[in-house]
Write a protein that holds these residues in place. Structure first.
Motif, PDB file in Angstrom:
ATOM      1  N   GLN A  93      29.807   7.785  -4.735  1.00  0.00           N
ATOM      2  CA  GLN A  93      28.417   7.929  -5.206  1.00  0.00           C
ATOM      3  C   GLN A  93      27.484   7.423  -4.111  1.00  0.00           C
ATOM      4  N   LEU A  94      26.492   8.229  -3.761  1.00  0.00           N
ATOM      5  CA  LEU A  94      25.518   7.841  -2.742  1.00  0.00           C
ATOM      6  C   LEU A  94      24.119   7.849  -3.351  1.00  0.00           C
ATOM      7  N   VAL A  95      23.333   6.860  -2.994  1.00  0.00           N
ATOM      8  CA  VAL A  95      21.936   6.820  -3.369  1.00  0.00           C
ATOM      9  C   VAL A  95      21.162   7.497  -2.240  1.00  0.00           C
ATOM     10  N   LEU A  96      20.317   8.457  -2.588  1.00  0.00           N
ATOM     11  CA  LEU A  96      19.563   9.204  -1.602  1.00  0.00           C
ATOM     12  C   LEU A  96      18.075   8.993  -1.819  1.00  0.00           C
ATOM     13  N   PRO A  97      17.313   8.954  -0.737  1.00  0.00           N
ATOM     14  CA  PRO A  97      15.864   8.898  -0.913  1.00  0.00           C
ATOM     15  C   PRO A  97      15.384  10.226  -1.486  1.00  0.00           C
ATOM     16  N   ALA A  98      14.428  10.161  -2.385  1.00  0.00           N
ATOM     17  CA  ALA A  98      13.931  11.397  -2.990  1.00  0.00           C
ATOM     18  C   ALA A  98      13.194  12.235  -1.959  1.00  0.00           C
ATOM     19  N   ALA A  99      13.394  13.519  -1.998  1.00  0.00           N
ATOM     20  CA  ALA A  99      12.711  14.428  -1.071  1.00  0.00           C
ATOM     21  C   ALA A  99      11.254  14.534  -1.460  1.00  0.00           C
ATOM     22  N   TYR A 134      20.396   7.739   8.757  1.00  0.00           N
ATOM     23  CA  TYR A 134      20.174   6.289   8.891  1.00  0.00           C
ATOM     24  C   TYR A 134      19.657   5.710   7.578  1.00  0.00           C
ATOM     25  N   GLU A 135      18.723   6.394   6.935  1.00  0.00           N
ATOM     26  CA  GLU A 135      18.160   5.912   5.669  1.00  0.00           C
ATOM     27  C   GLU A 135      19.228   5.892   4.570  1.00  0.00           C
ATOM     28  N   ILE A 136      20.068   6.925   4.518  1.00  0.00           N
ATOM     29  CA  ILE A 136      21.156   6.964   3.521  1.00  0.00           C
ATOM     30  C   ILE A 136      22.129   5.809   3.769  1.00  0.00           C
ATOM     31  N   MET A 137      22.479   5.580   5.034  1.00  0.00           N
ATOM     32  CA  MET A 137      23.407   4.492   5.363  1.00  0.00           C
ATOM     33  C   MET A 137      22.791   3.134   5.005  1.00  0.00           C
ATOM     34  N   ARG A 138      21.502   2.972   5.252  1.00  0.00           N
ATOM     35  CA  ARG A 138      20.829   1.714   4.937  1.00  0.00           C
ATOM     36  C   ARG A 138      20.764   1.484   3.434  1.00  0.00           C
ATOM     37  N   LEU A 139      20.426   2.525   2.684  1.00  0.00           N
ATOM     38  CA  LEU A 139      20.323   2.390   1.228  1.00  0.00           C
ATOM     39  C   LEU A 139      21.659   2.068   0.572  1.00  0.00           C
ATOM     40  N   GLY A 179       0.789  -1.230   0.000  1.00  0.00           N
ATOM     41  CA  GLY A 179       0.000   0.000   0.000  1.00  0.00           C
ATOM     42  C   GLY A 179       0.819   1.277   0.000  1.00  0.00           C
ATOM     43  N   ARG A 180       2.133   1.187   0.132  1.00  0.00           N
ATOM     44  CA  ARG A 180       2.957   2.386   0.117  1.00  0.00           C
ATOM     45  C   ARG A 180       3.259   2.787  -1.322  1.00  0.00           C
ATOM     46  N   ALA A 181       3.463   4.056  -1.509  1.00  0.00           N
ATOM     47  CA  ALA A 181       3.817   4.549  -2.835  1.00  0.00           C
ATOM     48  C   ALA A 181       5.225   4.071  -3.199  1.00  0.00           C
ATOM     49  N   ALA A 182       5.473   3.932  -4.482  1.00  0.00           N
ATOM     50  CA  ALA A 182       6.796   3.513  -4.939  1.00  0.00           C
ATOM     51  C   ALA A 182       7.825   4.569  -4.551  1.00  0.00           C
ATOM     52  N   THR A 183       8.976   4.117  -4.074  1.00  0.00           N
ATOM     53  CA  THR A 183      10.028   5.033  -3.646  1.00  0.00           C
ATOM     54  C   THR A 183      10.954   5.319  -4.821  1.00  0.00           C
ATOM     55  N   THR A 184      11.280   6.585  -4.986  1.00  0.00           N
ATOM     56  CA  THR A 184      12.234   6.972  -6.018  1.00  0.00           C
ATOM     57  C   THR A 184      13.530   7.407  -5.341  1.00  0.00           C
ATOM     58  N   PHE A 185      14.626   7.338  -6.085  1.00  0.00           N
ATOM     59  CA  PHE A 185      15.923   7.638  -5.522  1.00  0.00           C
ATOM     60  C   PHE A 185      16.670   8.623  -6.411  1.00  0.00           C
ATOM     61  N   GLU A 186      17.580   9.355  -5.776  1.00  0.00           N
ATOM     62  CA  GLU A 186      18.500  10.240  -6.484  1.00  0.00           C
ATOM     63  C   GLU A 186      19.911   9.739  -6.195  1.00  0.00           C
ATOM     64  N   THR A 187      20.834  10.090  -7.061  1.00  0.00           N
ATOM     65  CA  THR A 187      22.236   9.768  -6.831  1.00  0.00           C
ATOM     66  C   THR A 187      23.010  11.070  -6.748  1.00  0.00           C
TER      67      THR A 187
END
Length: 126
Positions: free
Chosen positions: A119-125, A101-106, A66-74
């Motif tokens: 290069q780091l993957v970041l959760p989209a704002a 914590y989320e950045i470290m987990r991703l 039920g959660r929306a799809a998560t998008t990522f930035e690099t």
């Protein structure tokens, strides 16, 4: 010589029943026999578990929580950048510790140390 016979006249001599003459013995299994019987009894159960495990992968992959799809930035880490600074830049209203914590987990990081050029993957704002 004379013989005296007592009993019913014209009675035929009776033979003991076959079942009564043969003692009943219990089935005795050797250790190898017990292993074979146990293995044969457990075989359908093991096959059922194996089929269940192998066929359940599709059902797990298709679950929608039920959660929306998560998008990522690099982003590429620059000289002097820290995860704290990156977390404040991408989510100024959120607690930086949660974002870090989320950045470290991703990215599978063990600690918060980053190197320039990484290069780091970041959760989209948002």
């Amino acid at each position: 010589m004379s013989a005296v016979v007592m009993g019913v006249a014209n009675a035929a001599p009776t033979m003991p029943a076959f079942a009564a003459a043969t003692p009943r013995t219990r089935l005795r299994l050797t250790r190898r026999g017990r292993i074979v019987v146990t293995g044969l009894a457990a075989l359908p159960l093991a096959i059922g578990v194996l089929v269940g495990v192998l066929s359940s992968g599709g059902a797990v992959a298709g679950i929608d929580d039920g959660r929306a799809a998560t998008t990522f930035e690099t982003v590429e880490v620059g000289a002097g950048d820290t995860l704290w600074g990156i977390a404040e830049a991408i989510a100024p209203a959120a607690d930086p510790r949660d974002v870090i914590y989320e950045i470290m987990r991703l990215n599978g990081l063990d600690d918060a140390v980053v190197q320039p050029g990484q290069q780091l993957v970041l959760p989209a704002a948002g």
